[in-house]
Design a protein around this motif. Structure first.
Motif, mmCIF file in Angstrom:
data_model
loop_
_atom_site.group_PDB
_atom_site.id
_atom_site.type_symbol
_atom_site.label_atom_id
_atom_site.label_comp_id
_atom_site.label_asym_id
_atom_site.label_seq_id
_atom_site.Cartn_x
_atom_site.Cartn_y
_atom_site.Cartn_z
ATOM 1 N N SER A 8 45.696 9.070 -0.012
ATOM 2 C CA SER A 8 46.938 9.457 -0.672
ATOM 3 C C SER A 8 47.079 10.972 -0.695
ATOM 4 N N ILE A 9 48.296 11.380 -0.977
ATOM 5 C CA ILE A 9 48.607 12.796 -1.151
ATOM 6 C C ILE A 9 49.246 12.933 -2.519
ATOM 7 N N SER A 10 48.780 13.882 -3.312
ATOM 8 C CA SER A 10 49.375 14.146 -4.624
ATOM 9 C C SER A 10 50.187 15.425 -4.545
ATOM 10 N N VAL A 11 51.402 15.349 -5.059
ATOM 11 C CA VAL A 11 52.296 16.493 -5.066
ATOM 12 C C VAL A 11 52.556 16.845 -6.528
ATOM 13 N N ASN A 12 52.280 18.090 -6.892
ATOM 14 C CA ASN A 12 52.448 18.560 -8.268
ATOM 15 C C ASN A 12 53.423 19.723 -8.282
ATOM 16 N N ALA A 13 54.237 19.795 -9.336
ATOM 17 C CA ALA A 13 55.180 20.908 -9.455
ATOM 18 C C ALA A 13 55.409 21.242 -10.922
ATOM 19 N N LYS A 14 55.787 22.475 -11.149
ATOM 20 C CA LYS A 14 56.175 22.928 -12.479
ATOM 21 C C LYS A 14 57.563 23.534 -12.362
ATOM 22 N N ILE A 15 58.448 23.092 -13.213
ATOM 23 C CA ILE A 15 59.794 23.659 -13.257
ATOM 24 C C ILE A 15 59.788 24.693 -14.362
ATOM 25 N N VAL A 23 59.053 21.800 -17.362
ATOM 26 C CA VAL A 23 58.762 20.433 -16.939
ATOM 27 C C VAL A 23 57.581 20.444 -15.974
ATOM 28 N N GLU A 24 56.693 19.474 -16.123
ATOM 29 C CA GLU A 24 55.627 19.224 -15.149
ATOM 30 C C GLU A 24 55.938 17.889 -14.493
ATOM 31 N N ILE A 25 55.846 17.840 -13.169
ATOM 32 C CA ILE A 25 56.077 16.590 -12.462
ATOM 33 C C ILE A 25 55.012 16.405 -11.388
ATOM 34 N N TYR A 26 54.683 15.152 -11.137
ATOM 35 C CA TYR A 26 53.783 14.868 -10.029
ATOM 36 C C TYR A 26 54.083 13.484 -9.486
ATOM 37 N N LYS A 27 53.704 13.309 -8.249
ATOM 38 C CA LYS A 27 53.868 12.022 -7.592
ATOM 39 C C LYS A 27 52.742 11.867 -6.596
ATOM 40 N N THR A 28 52.210 10.664 -6.498
ATOM 41 C CA THR A 28 51.202 10.341 -5.507
ATOM 42 C C THR A 28 51.866 9.483 -4.441
ATOM 43 N N ILE A 29 51.693 9.884 -3.195
ATOM 44 C CA ILE A 29 52.237 9.139 -2.071
ATOM 45 C C ILE A 29 51.046 8.602 -1.282
ATOM 46 N N ASN A 30 50.977 7.281 -1.176
ATOM 47 C CA ASN A 30 49.868 6.643 -0.467
ATOM 48 C C ASN A 30 50.008 6.847 1.036
ATOM 49 N N ALA A 31 48.906 6.723 1.748
ATOM 50 C CA ALA A 31 48.885 6.970 3.191
ATOM 51 C C ALA A 31 49.836 6.054 3.956
ATOM 52 N N ASP A 32 50.127 4.876 3.398
ATOM 53 C CA ASP A 32 51.066 3.964 4.072
ATOM 54 C C ASP A 32 52.524 4.285 3.748
ATOM 55 N N GLU A 57 68.320 19.939 -10.928
ATOM 56 C CA GLU A 57 68.402 20.398 -9.533
ATOM 57 C C GLU A 57 67.009 20.606 -8.955
ATOM 58 N N ASP A 58 66.135 21.211 -9.733
ATOM 59 C CA ASP A 58 64.754 21.425 -9.279
ATOM 60 C C ASP A 58 64.028 20.091 -9.105
ATOM 61 N N ARG A 59 64.308 19.142 -9.994
ATOM 62 C CA ARG A 59 63.711 17.809 -9.872
ATOM 63 C C ARG A 59 64.180 17.141 -8.576
ATOM 64 N N GLN A 60 65.450 17.306 -8.224
ATOM 65 C CA GLN A 60 65.983 16.753 -6.976
ATOM 66 C C GLN A 60 65.313 17.393 -5.762
ATOM 67 N N LYS A 61 65.039 18.695 -5.828
ATOM 68 C CA LYS A 61 64.330 19.374 -4.738
ATOM 69 C C LYS A 61 62.927 18.783 -4.580
ATOM 70 N N PHE A 62 62.268 18.541 -5.700
ATOM 71 C CA PHE A 62 60.941 17.923 -5.683
ATOM 72 C C PHE A 62 61.011 16.536 -5.045
ATOM 73 N N GLU A 63 61.986 15.736 -5.459
ATOM 74 C CA GLU A 63 62.151 14.390 -4.898
ATOM 75 C C GLU A 63 62.421 14.446 -3.396
ATOM 76 N N SER A 64 63.251 15.381 -2.963
ATOM 77 C CA SER A 64 63.535 15.531 -1.528
ATOM 78 C C SER A 64 62.277 15.889 -0.756
ATOM 79 N N MET A 65 61.459 16.773 -1.326
ATOM 80 C CA MET A 65 60.207 17.150 -0.690
ATOM 81 C C MET A 65 59.281 15.936 -0.579
ATOM 82 N N CYS A 66 59.202 15.113 -1.634
ATOM 83 C CA CYS A 66 58.363 13.912 -1.606
ATOM 84 C C CYS A 66 58.877 12.907 -0.577
ATOM 85 N N LEU A 67 60.201 12.766 -0.465
ATOM 86 C CA LEU A 67 60.762 11.864 0.535
ATOM 87 C C LEU A 67 60.447 12.344 1.945
ATOM 88 N N ASN A 68 60.470 13.649 2.158
ATOM 89 C CA ASN A 68 60.119 14.218 3.453
ATOM 90 C C ASN A 68 58.655 13.911 3.800
#
Length: 88
Positions: A8-15, A23-32, A57-68
Motif C-alpha cells: 500500500s501507499i499512504s498519503v498524508n496532508a495538512k491543510i 485539518v489533517e487528512i490521510y488515505k491509504t491506497i492498496n497496491a491493487d 478546495e485543498d481537500r479536493q486537491k488531495f482527493e485528486s492527487m489520491c485518484l491520480n
C-alpha cells in the motif's frame, strides 16, 4: 536476492491557514488500487469554519492527487517504475 513487495501507499496532508494547521487528512491506497484506511481530522474548528471554502478546495486537491495515484496503481505504471531498480 531481496524482492520488494509494496502492499500500500499512504498519503498524508495538512491543510493550513497561514502557518496554522487546520485539518489533517490521510488515505491509504492498496497496491491493487482499492482504498484502505482514510481519515480527516479538523484540528482547529474555528479556523475551519472561517475558511471552509479554502479547506474544501485543498481537500479536493488531495482527493485528486489520491485518484491520480490510484489510476497509476491500477494501470501498473506507478509501482513498476518505482520498483524496477529495487531488486537485488
Amino acid at each position: 536476492m531481496l524482492k520488494t513487495k509494496v502492499n500500500s501507499i499512504s498519503v498524508n496532508a495538512k491543510i493550513k491557514v497561514g502557518d496554522v494547521e487546520v485539518v489533517e487528512i490521510y488515505k491509504t491506497i492498496n497496491a491493487d488500487g482499492s482504498y484502505g484506511d482514510a481519515a480527516q481530522t479538523i484540528v482547529d474548528t474555528e479556523l475551519y469554519a472561517a475558511n471552509m471554502t479554502q479547506c474544501r478546495e485543498d481537500r479536493q486537491k488531495f482527493e485528486s492527487m489520491c485518484l491520480n495515484i490510484q489510476d497509476k496503481l491500477i494501470g501498473g505504471s506507478l509501482l513498476d517504475e518505482y520498483l524496477k531498480d529495487k531488486e537485488e
